[in-house]
Motif scaffolding. Structure first.
Motif, PDB file in Angstrom:
ATOM      1  N   ILE A 293       0.843  -1.191   0.000  1.00 12.02           N
ATOM      2  CA  ILE A 293       0.000   0.000   0.000  1.00 12.02           C
ATOM      3  C   ILE A 293       0.884   1.250   0.000  1.00 12.02           C
ATOM      4  CG2 ILE A 293      -1.948  -1.102   1.179  1.00 12.02           C
ATOM      5  CD1 ILE A 293      -1.017   0.402   3.727  1.00 12.02           C
ATOM      6  N   ILE A 294       0.326   2.333  -0.551  1.00 11.93           N
ATOM      7  CA  ILE A 294       0.985   3.637  -0.528  1.00 11.93           C
ATOM      8  C   ILE A 294       0.057   4.566   0.223  1.00 11.93           C
ATOM      9  CG2 ILE A 294       1.883   5.552  -1.891  1.00 11.93           C
ATOM     10  CD1 ILE A 294       2.386   3.578  -4.180  1.00 11.93           C
ATOM     11  N   GLU A 295       0.611   5.239   1.239  1.00 11.02           N
ATOM     12  CA  GLU A 295      -0.205   6.146   2.049  1.00 11.02           C
ATOM     13  C   GLU A 295       0.646   7.297   2.569  1.00 11.02           C
ATOM     14  OE1 GLU A 295      -1.670   3.501   5.072  1.00 11.02           O
ATOM     15  OE2 GLU A 295       0.174   3.606   6.234  1.00 11.02           O
ATOM     16  N   LEU A 296      -0.037   8.366   2.962  1.00  7.16           N
ATOM     17  CA  LEU A 296       0.677   9.503   3.538  1.00  7.16           C
ATOM     18  C   LEU A 296       1.456   9.064   4.772  1.00  7.16           C
ATOM     19  CD1 LEU A 296      -2.039  12.284   3.212  1.00  7.16           C
ATOM     20  CD2 LEU A 296       0.196  12.275   2.084  1.00  7.16           C
ATOM     21  N   ILE A 297       2.649   9.584   4.895  1.00  7.99           N
ATOM     22  CA  ILE A 297       3.494   9.255   6.034  1.00  7.99           C
ATOM     23  C   ILE A 297       2.906   9.827   7.317  1.00  7.99           C
ATOM     24  CG2 ILE A 297       4.983  11.282   5.799  1.00  7.99           C
ATOM     25  CD1 ILE A 297       7.368   9.457   6.547  1.00  7.99           C
ATOM     26  N   LYS A 298       3.087   9.100   8.396  1.00  6.80           N
ATOM     27  CA  LYS A 298       2.749   9.607   9.734  1.00  6.80           C
ATOM     28  C   LYS A 298       4.048  10.047  10.392  1.00  6.80           C
ATOM     29  CE  LYS A 298      -0.898   6.149  10.153  1.00  6.80           C
ATOM     30  NZ  LYS A 298      -0.563   5.350   8.956  1.00  6.80           N
ATOM     31  N   GLU A 299       3.955  11.021  11.264  1.00  6.69           N
ATOM     32  CA  GLU A 299       5.165  11.515  11.916  1.00  6.69           C
ATOM     33  C   GLU A 299       5.913  10.386  12.630  1.00  6.69           C
ATOM     34  OE1 GLU A 299       6.687  15.293  14.577  1.00  6.69           O
ATOM     35  OE2 GLU A 299       4.584  15.171  13.994  1.00  6.69           O
TER      36      GLU A 299
ATOM     37  N   GLU B 286      14.416  16.866   7.757  1.00  4.40           N
ATOM     38  CA  GLU B 286      14.254  16.960   6.300  1.00  4.40           C
ATOM     39  C   GLU B 286      12.918  16.363   5.860  1.00  4.40           C
ATOM     40  OE1 GLU B 286      16.435  15.153   2.292  1.00  4.40           O
ATOM     41  OE2 GLU B 286      17.257  14.712   4.263  1.00  4.40           O
ATOM     42  N   ILE B 287      12.607  15.184   6.361  1.00  6.01           N
ATOM     43  CA  ILE B 287      11.342  14.535   6.000  1.00  6.01           C
ATOM     44  C   ILE B 287      10.159  15.299   6.591  1.00  6.01           C
ATOM     45  CG2 ILE B 287       9.963  12.423   6.190  1.00  6.01           C
ATOM     46  CD1 ILE B 287      12.367  12.193   4.275  1.00  6.01           C
ATOM     47  N   LYS B 288      10.282  15.758   7.814  1.00  6.30           N
ATOM     48  CA  LYS B 288       9.191  16.504   8.458  1.00  6.30           C
ATOM     49  C   LYS B 288       8.864  17.769   7.658  1.00  6.30           C
ATOM     50  CE  LYS B 288       6.491  17.550  12.062  1.00  6.30           C
ATOM     51  NZ  LYS B 288       5.321  18.184  11.463  1.00  6.30           N
ATOM     52  N   ILE B 289       9.874  18.487   7.209  1.00  7.37           N
ATOM     53  CA  ILE B 289       9.645  19.704   6.409  1.00  7.37           C
ATOM     54  C   ILE B 289       8.946  19.345   5.098  1.00  7.37           C
ATOM     55  CG2 ILE B 289      10.838  21.484   5.044  1.00  7.37           C
ATOM     56  CD1 ILE B 289      12.897  21.580   7.407  1.00  7.37           C
ATOM     57  N   LYS B 290       9.401  18.291   4.450  1.00  6.54           N
ATOM     58  CA  LYS B 290       8.778  17.883   3.188  1.00  6.54           C
ATOM     59  C   LYS B 290       7.347  17.404   3.418  1.00  6.54           C
ATOM     60  CE  LYS B 290      13.082  16.946   0.815  1.00  6.54           C
ATOM     61  NZ  LYS B 290      14.016  15.938   0.293  1.00  6.54           N
TER      62      LYS B 290
END
Length: 150
Positions: free
Chosen positions: A2-8, A42-46
């Motif tokens: 599955i592809i889904e929005l990342i969680k923090e 970096e990931i959090k900003i993106k």
């Protein structure tokens, strides 16, 4: 898969996968170890400034990729941070990520999508219709710029 929005809560696992993808792939043939990094910030900003997705297989993060406006443009978008875990490379996961990102709202509103590519990924992106920006092979800031008009 599955592809889904990342969680923090998944950022660190994603960073770990990115580093492994850099170390144990063709990327390592072209870039020194100083490029094998990924930071939480970096990931959090993106994540906060666009859409950042993870690919999961049985709950394990095996890939990632993001899309956002290119310099706040409403007609241009930028696909970034596309990585696939080494054991899943050359199995269609990268293609699935790009095709998924090209259906995202940032891509749908764009006339042009840009990708900053590692040297090792240029043939992959070209197979998917991306060409060198302005028809030139330009290397800047550790990557090559490719684009696709949609």
């Amino acid at each position: 898969m599955i592809i889904e929005l990342i969680k923090e809560s998944e950022i660190q696992e994603t960073c770990n996968m990115v580093v492994r993808a850099c170390k144990y792939s063709d990327f390592a043939k072209f870039y020194p170890a100083q490029y094998f990094y990924c930071t939480y910030d970096e990931i959090k900003i993106k994540m906060d400034n666009g859409h950042f997705y993870v690919v999961k297989d049985n709950g394990k993060i095996i890939g990632c990729g993001g899309i956002a406006a290119y310099w706040d443009s409403l007609t241009e978008s930028w696909i970034h941070t596309v990585f696939v875990a080494p054991e899943y490379q050359r199995k269609g996961v990268g293609r699935e990520i790009i095709e998924f990102l090209e259906k995202d709202e940032y891509a749908k509103r764009a006339n042009r999508i840009e990708i900053h590519s590692a040297m090792s990924a240029i043939p992959f992106y070209r197979k998917l219709g991306y060409e060198h920006k302005d028809g030139q092979l330009i290397y800047a800031d550790g990557h090559f710029d490719l684009e696709k008009f949609v």
